[in-house]
Design an enzyme around this catalytic site. Structure first.
Site, PDB file in Angstrom:
ATOM      1  N   GLU A 116      -2.410 -16.658 -30.944  1.00 56.88           N
ATOM      2  CA  GLU A 116      -1.542 -17.840 -30.835  1.00 56.88           C
ATOM      3  C   GLU A 116      -1.692 -18.707 -32.073  1.00 56.88           C
ATOM      4  O   GLU A 116      -2.659 -18.577 -32.807  1.00 56.88           O
ATOM      5  CB  GLU A 116      -1.996 -18.714 -29.645  1.00 56.88           C
ATOM      6  CG  GLU A 116      -1.943 -18.045 -28.321  1.00 56.88           C
ATOM      7  CD  GLU A 116      -2.669 -18.854 -27.249  1.00 56.88           C
ATOM      8  OE1 GLU A 116      -3.048 -20.015 -27.494  1.00 56.88           O
ATOM      9  OE2 GLU A 116      -2.868 -18.300 -26.171  1.00 56.88           O
ATOM     10  N   LYS A 118      -2.692 -22.077 -33.937  1.00 60.34           N
ATOM     11  CA  LYS A 118      -3.655 -23.148 -33.696  1.00 60.34           C
ATOM     12  C   LYS A 118      -3.012 -24.454 -34.145  1.00 60.34           C
ATOM     13  O   LYS A 118      -2.951 -24.766 -35.334  1.00 60.34           O
ATOM     14  CB  LYS A 118      -4.954 -22.894 -34.462  1.00 60.34           C
ATOM     15  CG  LYS A 118      -6.033 -23.895 -34.107  1.00 60.34           C
ATOM     16  CD  LYS A 118      -7.374 -23.450 -34.652  1.00 60.34           C
ATOM     17  CE  LYS A 118      -8.499 -24.349 -34.186  1.00 60.34           C
ATOM     18  NZ  LYS A 118      -8.317 -25.754 -34.494  1.00 60.34           N
ATOM     19  N   ASP A 120      -2.317 -28.181 -34.950  1.00 58.73           N
ATOM     20  CA  ASP A 120      -3.230 -29.203 -35.468  1.00 58.73           C
ATOM     21  C   ASP A 120      -2.849 -30.575 -34.915  1.00 58.73           C
ATOM     22  O   ASP A 120      -2.035 -31.287 -35.476  1.00 58.73           O
ATOM     23  CB  ASP A 120      -3.167 -29.201 -37.003  1.00 58.73           C
ATOM     24  CG  ASP A 120      -4.425 -29.787 -37.597  1.00 58.73           C
ATOM     25  OD1 ASP A 120      -5.372 -30.060 -36.844  1.00 58.73           O
ATOM     26  OD2 ASP A 120      -4.464 -29.970 -38.823  1.00 58.73           O
ATOM     27  N   TYR A 225      -1.729 -24.480 -23.927  1.00 57.53           N
ATOM     28  CA  TYR A 225      -2.242 -23.156 -24.307  1.00 57.53           C
ATOM     29  C   TYR A 225      -3.282 -22.591 -23.352  1.00 57.53           C
ATOM     30  O   TYR A 225      -3.865 -21.552 -23.616  1.00 57.53           O
ATOM     31  CB  TYR A 225      -2.791 -23.168 -25.726  1.00 57.53           C
ATOM     32  CG  TYR A 225      -3.815 -24.255 -25.985  1.00 57.53           C
ATOM     33  CD1 TYR A 225      -5.029 -24.265 -25.312  1.00 57.53           C
ATOM     34  CD2 TYR A 225      -3.556 -25.273 -26.892  1.00 57.53           C
ATOM     35  CE1 TYR A 225      -5.958 -25.257 -25.540  1.00 57.53           C
ATOM     36  CE2 TYR A 225      -4.488 -26.274 -27.123  1.00 57.53           C
ATOM     37  CZ  TYR A 225      -5.689 -26.255 -26.438  1.00 57.53           C
ATOM     38  OH  TYR A 225      -6.602 -27.248 -26.662  1.00 57.53           O
ATOM     39  N   LYS A 313      -9.434 -19.628 -39.272  1.00 60.06           N
ATOM     40  CA  LYS A 313      -9.042 -20.788 -40.079  1.00 60.06           C
ATOM     41  C   LYS A 313      -8.480 -20.329 -41.415  1.00 60.06           C
ATOM     42  O   LYS A 313      -9.065 -19.470 -42.071  1.00 60.06           O
ATOM     43  CB  LYS A 313     -10.255 -21.689 -40.331  1.00 60.06           C
ATOM     44  CG  LYS A 313     -10.768 -22.410 -39.095  1.00 60.06           C
ATOM     45  CD  LYS A 313      -9.771 -23.475 -38.673  1.00 60.06           C
ATOM     46  CE  LYS A 313     -10.400 -24.531 -37.789  1.00 60.06           C
ATOM     47  NZ  LYS A 313     -11.154 -25.544 -38.464  1.00 60.06           N
ATOM     48  N   CYS A 407     -27.851 -47.489 -62.792  1.00 63.10           N
ATOM     49  CA  CYS A 407     -27.178 -47.612 -61.499  1.00 63.10           C
ATOM     50  C   CYS A 407     -26.009 -48.577 -61.647  1.00 63.10           C
ATOM     51  O   CYS A 407     -26.190 -49.691 -62.128  1.00 63.10           O
ATOM     52  CB  CYS A 407     -28.147 -48.134 -60.439  1.00 63.10           C
ATOM     53  SG  CYS A 407     -27.302 -48.561 -58.910  1.00 63.10           S
ATOM     54  N   CYS A 410     -26.882 -51.953 -59.416  1.00 63.98           N
ATOM     55  CA  CYS A 410     -27.952 -52.921 -59.688  1.00 63.98           C
ATOM     56  C   CYS A 410     -28.479 -52.835 -61.111  1.00 63.98           C
ATOM     57  O   CYS A 410     -29.323 -53.625 -61.512  1.00 63.98           O
ATOM     58  CB  CYS A 410     -29.095 -52.757 -58.683  1.00 63.98           C
ATOM     59  SG  CYS A 410     -30.037 -51.241 -58.937  1.00 63.98           S
ATOM     60  N   CYS A 425     -30.758 -43.881 -58.215  1.00 58.10           N
ATOM     61  CA  CYS A 425     -31.188 -45.241 -58.470  1.00 58.10           C
ATOM     62  C   CYS A 425     -32.542 -45.387 -57.772  1.00 58.10           C
ATOM     63  O   CYS A 425     -32.639 -45.168 -56.574  1.00 58.10           O
ATOM     64  CB  CYS A 425     -30.177 -46.226 -57.876  1.00 58.10           C
ATOM     65  SG  CYS A 425     -30.815 -47.900 -57.870  1.00 58.10           S
ATOM     66  N   CYS A 430     -31.832 -51.696 -53.872  1.00 58.08           N
ATOM     67  CA  CYS A 430     -30.490 -51.678 -54.471  1.00 58.08           C
ATOM     68  C   CYS A 430     -29.465 -51.993 -53.387  1.00 58.08           C
ATOM     69  O   CYS A 430     -29.489 -51.415 -52.304  1.00 58.08           O
ATOM     70  CB  CYS A 430     -30.199 -50.301 -55.068  1.00 58.08           C
ATOM     71  SG  CYS A 430     -28.492 -50.109 -55.616  1.00 58.08           S
TER      72      CYS A 430
HETATM   73  S1  IVH Z   1      -7.957 -22.639 -26.970  1.00 59.93           S
HETATM   74  C1  IVH Z   1     -11.785 -23.018 -24.557  1.00 59.93           C
HETATM   75  N1  IVH Z   1      -5.646 -22.435 -28.181  1.00 59.93           N
HETATM   76  O1  IVH Z   1      -8.259 -26.167 -31.370  1.00 59.93           O
HETATM   77  C2  IVH Z   1     -10.831 -22.808 -25.665  1.00 59.93           C
HETATM   78  N2  IVH Z   1      -7.069 -24.233 -28.792  1.00 59.93           N
HETATM   79  O2  IVH Z   1     -11.407 -26.006 -32.106  1.00 59.93           O
HETATM   80  C3  IVH Z   1     -10.033 -23.992 -25.933  1.00 59.93           C
HETATM   81  N3  IVH Z   1      -6.125 -25.754 -30.449  1.00 59.93           N
HETATM   82  O3  IVH Z   1      -9.942 -28.352 -29.269  1.00 59.93           O
HETATM   83  C4  IVH Z   1      -9.160 -23.927 -27.077  1.00 59.93           C
HETATM   84  N4  IVH Z   1      -4.197 -24.719 -30.680  1.00 59.93           N
HETATM   85  O4  IVH Z   1      -7.450 -28.579 -29.290  1.00 59.93           O
HETATM   86  C5  IVH Z   1      -6.789 -23.124 -28.074  1.00 59.93           C
HETATM   87  N5  IVH Z   1      -3.555 -22.155 -29.134  1.00 59.93           N
HETATM   88  C6  IVH Z   1      -4.686 -22.857 -29.033  1.00 59.93           C
HETATM   89  C7  IVH Z   1      -4.923 -24.023 -29.782  1.00 59.93           C
HETATM   90  C8  IVH Z   1      -6.137 -24.683 -29.640  1.00 59.93           C
HETATM   91  C9  IVH Z   1      -4.932 -25.772 -31.066  1.00 59.93           C
HETATM   92  C10 IVH Z   1      -7.207 -26.738 -30.667  1.00 59.93           C
HETATM   93  C11 IVH Z   1      -7.804 -27.262 -29.400  1.00 59.93           C
HETATM   94  C12 IVH Z   1      -9.292 -27.165 -29.547  1.00 59.93           C
HETATM   95  C13 IVH Z   1      -9.452 -26.794 -30.977  1.00 59.93           C
HETATM   96  C14 IVH Z   1     -10.592 -25.791 -31.075  1.00 59.93           C
END
Ligand code: IVH
Length: 617
Positions: A116, A118, A120, A225, A313, A407, A410, A425, A430
């Site tokens: 899926e 992710k 933001d 999700y 990531k 520094c 100071c 420093c 300071c």
């Molecule tokens: S699953 C127990 N699916 O990413 C698993 N998270 O670092 C829960 N996020 O805090 C997360 N898109 O807010 C999941 N398709 C997705 C997501 C997602 C964004 C965020 C979520 C979570 C963070 C994880």
């Protein structure tokens, strides 16, 4: 047209059904059947009827998204199923590692994954009872979040009523689309207000407003999700949970693909590096989840994240910009840190005008000169950094950097300890050191004093109200109110926040003192081991070395810190003020229960076996 009350009731009902349906078509199926203008006409017609017959208004009417009054604060919500976070994978190899770990539990059966986007934004939980939205909450620390129902109700993609009368808790991400973000920042700039650094901050900031009208005006959206609990037969796969949510009328992102071949999955992840820019919202990676829910149970979770999922990531984004100047700032431990002042550029969705240059040696090694076009990169949440100069673009006007030998705060002669790259420093009094140590003391992972950020610390120091961290606990509201731009309310809140911090468990204090090499994690180990600050102060080297995460460098630094007379006096003063010196932190489930097996026997009348398992976890 004038309707009598009966006809009005019937028409209002019709309009609500129509609006619910068009919302669903638009936000869930992404297949609108009418234009925005037609939709607005239907809303207006319903509004007119409800105005004439207020007795016909119901709370889940599409006209009732924005509540009338602002709240005075958010209440806490305890998540029955904790909201975990995800572990990260940064490259193909780490994705293969994840797959290997899954296979160790799955055995020889092929494993299917759902990939899926992710999103933001901000993680939220939505609770429906018999199909009606009853609560929306933030993630908070994963166990306790904040009730932001009145803000989440304002999101047009959050259904106030589901297509079926289901009782469930869904998890998802509230976010601000790129277009809404650009519009918002433009408006703010024109109004002379500070702009948001990125859509995630803007979404989080909007949902933390006490007046729901603000959230309502910001064009926020949501994707769900995950299904935390549901009172129907539980689906067998994650994909089926997503379908269940989607059929119930919850917006689920449709960009999801099933894979059984890990190499194909990896190729798919890599293909998103470029594709991500075409989306109308920001993503910071992809999430890979095991599809089979019974395998989720067998894989389980760590204290922080499930073992059945991983976040891939995206690599750091790089851009080019001009290095305008190099400024030296003084860090908490006295280090003189060269910082690049840049021509502002957008990287990974946020505007960057400063970046770390680490230390003078690196600047020399990379031959970074003032006036250079430089490459700047940003990975995830880390501070942006200068990678190096683009030498081909030099004009000859660029100036090599000369590290200061004094520094900047100071004027003391800077020194460099053998084996260290940083210039420091050496002046323990300071003003910059004191400022940084106060900011650190109040910071979130330390004493977590709300309202005591850099600006307030600077104001306190210039007024001569504090000379060390202990002085904070002797401040009065009257003293604070004398500061410029500090009103009665701010002063009262700050005094209160400082007083509340006295009750913190001692690991926060240990970390907050800023002992070199003692990070938040080390402080926690020390607190758990010694149970109190006085006991830690008595510890000798061999005792310290027996603590997990404590090595020779750390032990030496602790002994030298508590050996200093001035530090002993500081702690005495904190103790006299009533600052807690003992460990009262809750042992985490991992500490107390890690490795233990639980057996559930008999019938469970109120929940499914899955839910019971999650509750225990
Ligand atoms: S699953 C127990 N699916 O990413 C698993 N998270 O670092 C829960 N996020 O805090 C997360 N898109 O807010 C999941 N398709 C997705 C997501 C997602 C964004 C965020 C979520 C979570 C963070 C994880």
């Amino acid at each position: 047209m004038m309707l009598d009350e009966n006809a009005a009731r019937q028409r209002a009902q019709e309009l609500r059904t129509l609006l619910h349906r068009h919302n669903y078509l638009y936000y869930v199926l992404d297949q609108p059947e009418i234009t925005d203008a037609e939709y607005d006409r239907l809303v207006r017609e319903l509004q007119q009827i409800e105005q004439k017959y207020p007795q016909l208004v119901v709370s889940d009417s599409p006209t009732q998204r924005v509540g009338g009054t602002a709240l005075s604060g958010f209440t806490s919500v305890t998540h029955q199923v904790p909201m975990l976070s995800l572990s990260n994978a940064y490259n193909a190899e780490e994705l293969r590692d994840f797959h290997r770990r899954v296979l160790q539990v799955a055995g020889s059966q092929p494993v299917e994954y759902v990939v899926e986007l992710k999103i933001d934004g901000l993680a939220v939980s939505l609770e429906y009872t018999d199909g009606v939205l009853v609560r929306g909450a933030t993630r908070g620390d994963g166990t306790v979040g904040e009730d932001i129902t009145s803000n989440l109700r304002t999101l047009l993609s959050v259904p106030l009523r589901l297509q079926q009368p289901l009782t469930l808790v869904a998890r998802g991400e509230a976010y601000m689309p790129k277009a809404a973000f650009l519009r918002l920042n433009q408006e703010r700039e024109e109004a002379g207000l500070p702009v948001f650094a990125n859509p995630r901050n803007a979404a989080a900031g909007s949902l933390r407003q006490l007046d729901p009208k603000v959230a309502a005006s910001r064009g926020l959206q949501i994707f769900l999700y995950g299904l935390a609990t549901v009172q129907t037969e539980r689906p067998m796969t994650h994909d089926a949970s997503l379908r269940l949510m989607q059929d119930a009328g919850l917006p689920v992102n449709r960009q999801r693909v099933l894979f059984t071949d890990i190499e194909q999955l990896i190729d798919y992840c890599l293909s998103w590096h470029a594709l991500r820019h075409d989306l109308p919202f920001e993503i910071d990676g992809l999430v890979i989840k095991v599809n089979d829910l019974s395998l989720h149970e067998r894989l389980g979770t760590t204290a922080k994240s499930p073992r059945w999922a991983v976040a891939y990531k995206f690599p750091a984004e790089q851009v080019r910009t001009k290095l305008l100047a190099i400024e030296i700032t003084v860090g908490r431990t006295g280090t003189l840190n060269p910082t690049a002042l840049l021509q502002p550029v957008t990287i990974a969705g946020s505007v960057v005008s400063r970046a770390s240059l680490h230390n003078a040696d690196l600047i020399a090694e990379k031959d970074i000169r003032v006036g250079d076009t430089v490459i700047v990169q940003k990975a995830g949440d880390v501070i942006p950094e200068v990678v190096g100069p683009v030498v081909e673009l030099r004009t000859g006007e660029e100036q090599p950097f000369q590290m200061t030998d004094q520094c900047p705060e100071c004027g003391s002669d800077a020194i460099r300890y053998p084996g260290e790259v940083a210039w420091r420093c050496p002046n323990v009094s300071c003003p910059a050191l004191l400022r940084e140590s106060l900011i650190h003391f109040a910071s979130r992972d330390a004493m977590d004093i709300e309202g005591l950020g850099p600006a307030m610390v600077t104001a306190l120091l210039s007024a001569g109200l504090v000379h060390n961290v202990a002085d904070l606990y002797y401040l009065s509201q009257d003293q604070l109110q004398q500061l410029e731009r500090v009103g009665a309310k701010t002063a009262e809140n700050l005094v209160q926040a400082i007083a509340v911090s006295k009750q913190n468990s001692v690991e926060r204090l240990i970390f907050g003192l800023g002992i070199r090499f003692v990070g938040a994690k080390g402080a926690e180990s020390l607190a758990k081991h010694y149970r109190s600050l006085p006991a830690l102060m008595q510890a000798n080297e061999s005792s310290l070395l027996s603590v997990p995460d404590v090595g020779g460098k750390v032990a030496e630094s602790i002994i030298s810190y508590f050996g200093a007379e001035a530090n002993q006096q500081l702690i005495e003063k904190l103790s006299t003020a009533g600052v807690n010196m003992s460990y009262i932190g809750v042992e985490t489930a991992e500490d107390l229960l890690g490795g233990k097996a639980f057996v559930i026997t008999g019938t469970l009348p109120t929940m499914s076996r899955d839910d019971a398992g999650k509750l225990i976890e």
